[in-house]
Design an enzyme around this catalytic site. Structure first.
Site, mmCIF file in Angstrom:
data_model
loop_
_atom_site.group_PDB
_atom_site.id
_atom_site.type_symbol
_atom_site.label_atom_id
_atom_site.label_comp_id
_atom_site.label_asym_id
_atom_site.label_seq_id
_atom_site.Cartn_x
_atom_site.Cartn_y
_atom_site.Cartn_z
ATOM 1 N N ASN A 11 0.854 -1.184 0.000
ATOM 2 C CA ASN A 11 0.000 0.000 0.000
ATOM 3 C C ASN A 11 0.898 1.245 0.000
ATOM 4 O O ASN A 11 1.522 1.574 1.009
ATOM 5 C CB ASN A 11 -0.895 -0.029 1.251
ATOM 6 C CG ASN A 11 -1.854 1.141 1.306
ATOM 7 O OD1 ASN A 11 -1.515 2.239 0.857
ATOM 8 N ND2 ASN A 11 -3.029 0.931 1.867
ATOM 9 N N ASP A 70 -2.050 -4.396 10.334
ATOM 10 C CA ASP A 70 -3.423 -4.503 9.872
ATOM 11 C C ASP A 70 -4.220 -3.433 10.613
ATOM 12 O O ASP A 70 -3.996 -3.196 11.806
ATOM 13 C CB ASP A 70 -3.981 -5.897 10.151
ATOM 14 C CG ASP A 70 -5.122 -6.235 9.202
ATOM 15 O OD1 ASP A 70 -5.013 -5.923 7.999
ATOM 16 O OD2 ASP A 70 -6.136 -6.801 9.663
ATOM 17 N N PHE A 150 -6.141 8.345 2.315
ATOM 18 C CA PHE A 150 -6.647 7.201 1.553
ATOM 19 C C PHE A 150 -7.736 6.515 2.376
ATOM 20 O O PHE A 150 -8.011 6.906 3.515
ATOM 21 C CB PHE A 150 -5.506 6.231 1.215
ATOM 22 C CG PHE A 150 -4.926 5.518 2.414
ATOM 23 C CD1 PHE A 150 -4.045 6.167 3.263
ATOM 24 C CD2 PHE A 150 -5.278 4.199 2.702
ATOM 25 C CE1 PHE A 150 -3.519 5.515 4.374
ATOM 26 C CE2 PHE A 150 -4.747 3.534 3.802
ATOM 27 C CZ PHE A 150 -3.869 4.203 4.644
ATOM 28 N N ASP A 153 -10.249 7.971 5.132
ATOM 29 C CA ASP A 153 -9.822 9.293 5.618
ATOM 30 C C ASP A 153 -10.841 10.409 5.359
ATOM 31 O O ASP A 153 -11.033 11.270 6.222
ATOM 32 C CB ASP A 153 -8.463 9.676 5.008
ATOM 33 C CG ASP A 153 -7.306 8.981 5.725
ATOM 34 O OD1 ASP A 153 -7.519 8.456 6.829
ATOM 35 O OD2 ASP A 153 -6.195 8.971 5.168
HETATM 36 P P1 IMP Z 1 -5.546 -2.949 5.604
HETATM 37 O O1 IMP Z 1 -4.913 -2.832 6.930
HETATM 38 O O2 IMP Z 1 -4.602 -2.551 4.502
HETATM 39 O O3 IMP Z 1 -6.180 -4.291 5.384
HETATM 40 O O4 IMP Z 1 -6.643 -1.847 5.534
HETATM 41 C C1 IMP Z 1 -7.933 -2.025 6.048
HETATM 42 C C2 IMP Z 1 -8.861 -1.002 5.490
HETATM 43 O O5 IMP Z 1 -8.713 0.186 6.256
HETATM 44 C C3 IMP Z 1 -8.658 -0.594 4.038
HETATM 45 O O6 IMP Z 1 -9.936 -0.329 3.498
HETATM 46 C C4 IMP Z 1 -7.848 0.675 4.127
HETATM 47 O O7 IMP Z 1 -8.086 1.540 3.040
HETATM 48 C C5 IMP Z 1 -8.386 1.268 5.412
HETATM 49 N N1 IMP Z 1 -7.363 2.037 6.099
HETATM 50 C C6 IMP Z 1 -6.214 1.559 6.640
HETATM 51 N N2 IMP Z 1 -5.517 2.563 7.206
HETATM 52 C C7 IMP Z 1 -6.252 3.680 7.018
HETATM 53 C C8 IMP Z 1 -6.039 5.039 7.358
HETATM 54 O O8 IMP Z 1 -5.023 5.436 7.933
HETATM 55 N N3 IMP Z 1 -7.012 5.897 6.991
HETATM 56 C C9 IMP Z 1 -8.141 5.503 6.347
HETATM 57 N N4 IMP Z 1 -8.380 4.257 5.987
HETATM 58 C C10 IMP Z 1 -7.432 3.344 6.319
#
Ligand code: IMP
Length: 202
Positions: A11, A70, A150, A153
């Site tokens: 990411n 995560d 992203f 947010d």
């Molecule tokens: P993962 O940890 O990459 O599986 O993310 C889980 C979900 O949370 C995904 O939809 C990400 O876009 C969202 N996400 C993770 N970190 C953030 C953040 O800092 N701000 C907003 N959304 C987040």
């Protein structure tokens, strides 16, 4: 000379945030950088479990110390949903826009919009697991704002901020409050104690 750490993610937004936060001391290598292009299954039912799965995959298949994280968004009025299902709340396609729309629609015009972002980091060092957690309390906006950040947010307003969503903040502003920055600060503090004690780190 910055130290290299393998961050088990592809990411670019997460990498950019932590590079901004800790870039003076560390450089971060992504999954792509170590040649890991396969999807890593995130099938655990907790953030801790998924963080562990990602780190273990790298450690077992690429023989590299690493850390992974995560993140979940826990909305209190929705029994802490989407939680571990945050990434694919609106379906397996993981669309941020669809996820945001689904969350706004689930909340409707409820007054109780309190929520918490939680990040769990799993550091794997010589096969040993270490976990670090960071949280950010806030509320879900009634509509998306801002072009920054992203994921969720544009609809997440941190309690400690000035009423703007993470989407309206600069990277530096988000880092002051964010779940990920807090978990990373703990990871860094741990690595620092190892270094100060003369132990090798990842
Ligand atoms: P993962 O940890 O990459 O599986 O993310 C889980 C979900 O949370 C995904 O939809 C990400 O876009 C969202 N996400 C993770 N970190 C953030 C953040 O800092 N701000 C907003 N959304 C987040």
């Amino acid at each position: 000379m910055p130290q290299q750490l393998v961050f088990a993610t592809n990411n670019p937004s997460k990498i950019a945030e932590i590079q901004r936060q800790l870039g003076k001391r560390y450089t971060f290598r992504s999954l792509k950088d170590i040649g890991c292009t396969e999807a890593i299954p995130e099938t655990a039912d907790t953030l801790e479990g998924n963080a562990r799965l990602k780190a273990r995959h790298v450690f077992d298949n690429y023989k590299s110390d690493c850390f992974s994280e995560d993140t979940g968004l826990e909305v209190y009025a929705l029994n802490h949903a989407p939680g571990v299902g945050t990434a694919h709340y609106a379906g397996p396609h993981r669309s941020a826009e669809d996820n945001n729309m689904k969350l706004l629609s689930e909340l409707g015009d409820r007054k109780d919009r309190l929520a918490c972002f939680r990040t769990v980091i799993c550091l794997l060092q010589g096969g040993q697991e270490h976990f670090f957690e960071g949280k950010c309390e806030g509320r879900i906006a009634t509509f998306p704002t801002g072009q920054g950040g992203f994921g969720y947010d544009p609809i997440f307003i941190p309690t400690e901020g000035d009423g703007r969503s993470f989407g309206q903040m600069t990277q530096d502003e988000k880092i002051r409050f964010s779940h990920r920055a807090r978990a990373m600060a703990q990871l860094e503090a741990y690595l620092r104690t190892l270094q100060d004690a003369g132990h090798p780190t990842v």
